[in-house]
Design a protein around this motif. Structure first.
Motif, PDB file in Angstrom:
ATOM      1  N   UNK A 274     -31.844  28.084 -20.791  1.00 22.99           N
ATOM      2  CA  UNK A 274     -31.091  27.774 -22.000  1.00 22.99           C
ATOM      3  C   UNK A 274     -29.686  27.292 -21.669  1.00 22.99           C
ATOM      4  N   UNK A 275     -29.137  27.726 -20.550  1.00 26.96           N
ATOM      5  CA  UNK A 275     -27.832  27.212 -20.125  1.00 26.96           C
ATOM      6  C   UNK A 275     -27.897  25.714 -19.846  1.00 26.96           C
ATOM      7  N   UNK A 276     -28.969  25.276 -19.193  1.00 25.91           N
ATOM      8  CA  UNK A 276     -29.157  23.848 -18.930  1.00 25.91           C
ATOM      9  C   UNK A 276     -29.376  23.078 -20.228  1.00 25.91           C
ATOM     10  N   UNK A 277     -30.103  23.685 -21.152  1.00 26.22           N
ATOM     11  CA  UNK A 277     -30.342  23.037 -22.452  1.00 26.22           C
ATOM     12  C   UNK A 277     -29.026  22.835 -23.191  1.00 26.22           C
ATOM     13  N   UNK A 278     -28.157  23.853 -23.176  1.00 29.29           N
ATOM     14  CA  UNK A 278     -26.848  23.745 -23.834  1.00 29.29           C
ATOM     15  C   UNK A 278     -26.060  22.572 -23.245  1.00 29.29           C
ATOM     16  N   UNK A 279     -26.033  22.464 -21.918  1.00 32.20           N
ATOM     17  CA  UNK A 279     -25.299  21.378 -21.265  1.00 32.20           C
ATOM     18  C   UNK A 279     -25.827  20.011 -21.680  1.00 32.20           C
ATOM     19  N   UNK A 280     -27.143  19.865 -21.748  1.00 29.14           N
ATOM     20  CA  UNK A 280     -27.750  18.582 -22.110  1.00 29.14           C
ATOM     21  C   UNK A 280     -27.501  18.246 -23.582  1.00 29.14           C
ATOM     22  N   UNK A 281     -27.536  19.250 -24.439  1.00 29.29           N
ATOM     23  CA  UNK A 281     -27.264  18.999 -25.851  1.00 29.29           C
ATOM     24  C   UNK A 281     -25.803  18.637 -26.083  1.00 29.29           C
ATOM     25  N   UNK A 282     -24.892  19.249 -25.329  1.00 34.75           N
ATOM     26  CA  UNK A 282     -23.476  18.887 -25.429  1.00 34.75           C
ATOM     27  C   UNK A 282     -23.269  17.427 -25.027  1.00 34.75           C
ATOM     28  N   UNK A 283     -23.972  17.010 -23.986  1.00 36.39           N
ATOM     29  CA  UNK A 283     -23.890  15.618 -23.545  1.00 36.39           C
ATOM     30  C   UNK A 283     -24.441  14.682 -24.626  1.00 36.39           C
ATOM     31  N   UNK A 284     -25.559  15.078 -25.236  1.00 38.03           N
ATOM     32  CA  UNK A 284     -26.157  14.272 -26.302  1.00 38.03           C
ATOM     33  C   UNK A 284     -25.223  14.192 -27.505  1.00 38.03           C
ATOM     34  N   UNK A 285     -24.559  15.300 -27.812  1.00 35.01           N
ATOM     35  CA  UNK A 285     -23.613  15.328 -28.924  1.00 35.01           C
ATOM     36  C   UNK A 285     -22.455  14.362 -28.670  1.00 35.01           C
ATOM     37  N   UNK A 286     -21.956  14.337 -27.445  1.00 33.26           N
ATOM     38  CA  UNK A 286     -20.872  13.422 -27.090  1.00 33.26           C
ATOM     39  C   UNK A 286     -21.322  11.964 -27.190  1.00 33.26           C
ATOM     40  N   UNK A 287     -22.539  11.682 -26.732  1.00 30.00           N
ATOM     41  CA  UNK A 287     -23.072  10.318 -26.801  1.00 30.00           C
ATOM     42  C   UNK A 287     -23.219   9.875 -28.249  1.00 30.00           C
ATOM     43  N   UNK A 288     -23.640  10.796 -29.113  1.00 36.37           N
ATOM     44  CA  UNK A 288     -23.795  10.468 -30.528  1.00 36.37           C
ATOM     45  C   UNK A 288     -22.447  10.101 -31.145  1.00 36.37           C
ATOM     46  N   UNK A 289     -21.410  10.853 -30.805  1.00 35.74           N
ATOM     47  CA  UNK A 289     -20.083  10.579 -31.353  1.00 35.74           C
ATOM     48  C   UNK A 289     -19.526   9.260 -30.810  1.00 35.74           C
ATOM     49  N   UNK A 290     -19.771   8.986 -29.525  1.00 40.59           N
ATOM     50  CA  UNK A 290     -19.316   7.719 -28.947  1.00 40.59           C
ATOM     51  C   UNK A 290     -19.991   6.539 -29.615  1.00 40.59           C
ATOM     52  N   UNK A 291     -21.254   6.718 -29.992  1.00 38.50           N
ATOM     53  CA  UNK A 291     -22.033   5.624 -30.606  1.00 38.50           C
ATOM     54  C   UNK A 291     -21.704   5.447 -32.078  1.00 38.50           C
ATOM     55  N   UNK A 292     -20.921   6.378 -32.622  1.00 40.13           N
ATOM     56  CA  UNK A 292     -20.551   6.274 -34.033  1.00 40.13           C
ATOM     57  C   UNK A 292     -21.658   6.632 -34.994  1.00 40.13           C
ATOM     58  N   UNK A 293     -22.656   7.399 -34.512  1.00 39.76           N
ATOM     59  CA  UNK A 293     -23.773   7.787 -35.363  1.00 39.76           C
ATOM     60  C   UNK A 293     -23.355   8.952 -36.249  1.00 39.76           C
ATOM     61  N   UNK A 294     -23.728   8.880 -37.522  1.00 37.88           N
ATOM     62  CA  UNK A 294     -23.325   9.939 -38.478  1.00 37.88           C
ATOM     63  C   UNK A 294     -24.194  11.174 -38.309  1.00 37.88           C
TER      64      UNK A 294
END
Length: 294
Positions: A274-294
């Motif tokens: 679950x620690x690895x999952x948290x890290x990957x989801x944080x990365x995905x969250x950052x990518x979503x914000x960079x892409x301007x996705x709502x």
């Protein structure tokens, strides 16, 4: 922490772990008079469902639940929780009028909230615990649509070892890991598996067991077939929650779907922690914000 650099898993010192797990763990004991006043003598108007009632205690919204099986000298004991006014994640996903209100970023945040909760149970709680009942109906949403894990009635302590054997296998079809379903093996990885199913529900807006071409099929099996297929992105776009097709990039949804499928691997040791999952989801969250996705 410097010594931990380069190692596969960083282990926090025992004194820090104890400080984390001891935070705000003091139980607050409430009188019967307070609970009666909060629920208007447990009026039907205040009942949420079953033996759970809503109310206000000391200025805070609470849910009051009878602790079945915990009676002392003919008196009933109650557990008092934070009241999560938006109900369960399952209710939101299955109700189209409410599902439309869940944006892509909110779904990612909900997944991250659940992952952080499980990471705490697995790696910071002392002793560590396995929830064993992770599913969308056991994830509750507060007024800001932030998620918290609920219903610890089947939680198992793994004190003294990394696994346990369940005498009786209990769970929900479509959410149970194969090693638990077939042999009753309880490890942290059964929570990881179930979390993978919840992520698929977040992406697709579909239940863990769905009807497809007149037959009942597991959502997990169908998504594994899509993600591992040759035209994953195209097939996934047709399988996404219709609310999300215009609101998020399919590439981001595919990234979450791939993470879900990693959590669903047959071999428990091959699933991420679950620690690895948290890290990957944080990365995905950052990518979503960079892409301007709502």
């Amino acid at each position: 922490m410097k010594r931990a650099v380069g190692k596969k898993k960083a282990i926090l010192p025992k004194d820090i772990l104890k400080a984390i797990t001891d935070v705000n763990h003091e139980l607050k004991v409430l009188s019967c008079e307070e609970l009666n006043a909060a629920t208007q003598d447990f009026s039907c108007e205040y009942r949420i469902g079953g033996s759970v009632y809503r109310g206000v205690v000391r200025g805070n919204g609470v849910a009051v639940k009878e602790a079945l099986g915990h009676r002392h000298r003919q008196r009933t004991r109650y557990l008092v929780y934070e009241y999560m006014e938006n109900g369960s994640l399952k209710d939101w996903l299955m109700d189209r009028s409410r599902s439309e209100l869940l944006s892509w970023n909110q779904r990612v945040q909900i997944a991250l909230d659940i992952a952080n909760g499980l990471d705490y149970l697995h790696n910071s709680a002392e002793p560590p615990y396995v929830h064993t009942g992770i599913k969308s109906s056991n994830v509750l949403l507060d007024r800001n649509l932030r998620a918290k894990i609920a219903n610890f009635s089947m939680a198992r302590s793994l004190e003294g070892g990394g696994f346990a054997m369940a005498g009786t296998v209990e769970g929900t079809l479509g959410c149970m890991a194969p090693e638990y379903l077939e042999g009753g093996l309880v490890t942290h990885k059964i929570d990881v598996y179930a979390f993978g199913v919840v992520m698929l529900e977040l992406i697709t807006g579909k239940d863990a067991v769905i009807k497809h071409e007149g037959r009942e099929k597991l959502l997990s099996s169908m998504m594994i077939s899509i993600v591992e297929g040759r035209n994953a992105q195209v097939e996934l776009s047709n399988f996404l929650d219709s609310i999300m097709r215009d609101g998020c990039q399919v590439g981001l949804a595919l990234a979450m779907a791939k993470l879900s499928v990693a959590c669903l691997r047959q071999d428990p040791d091959s699933r991420p922690s679950m620690g690895e999952v948290v890290s990957l989801l944080l990365r995905l969250q950052m990518e979503s914000k960079k892409s301007g996705v709502a």
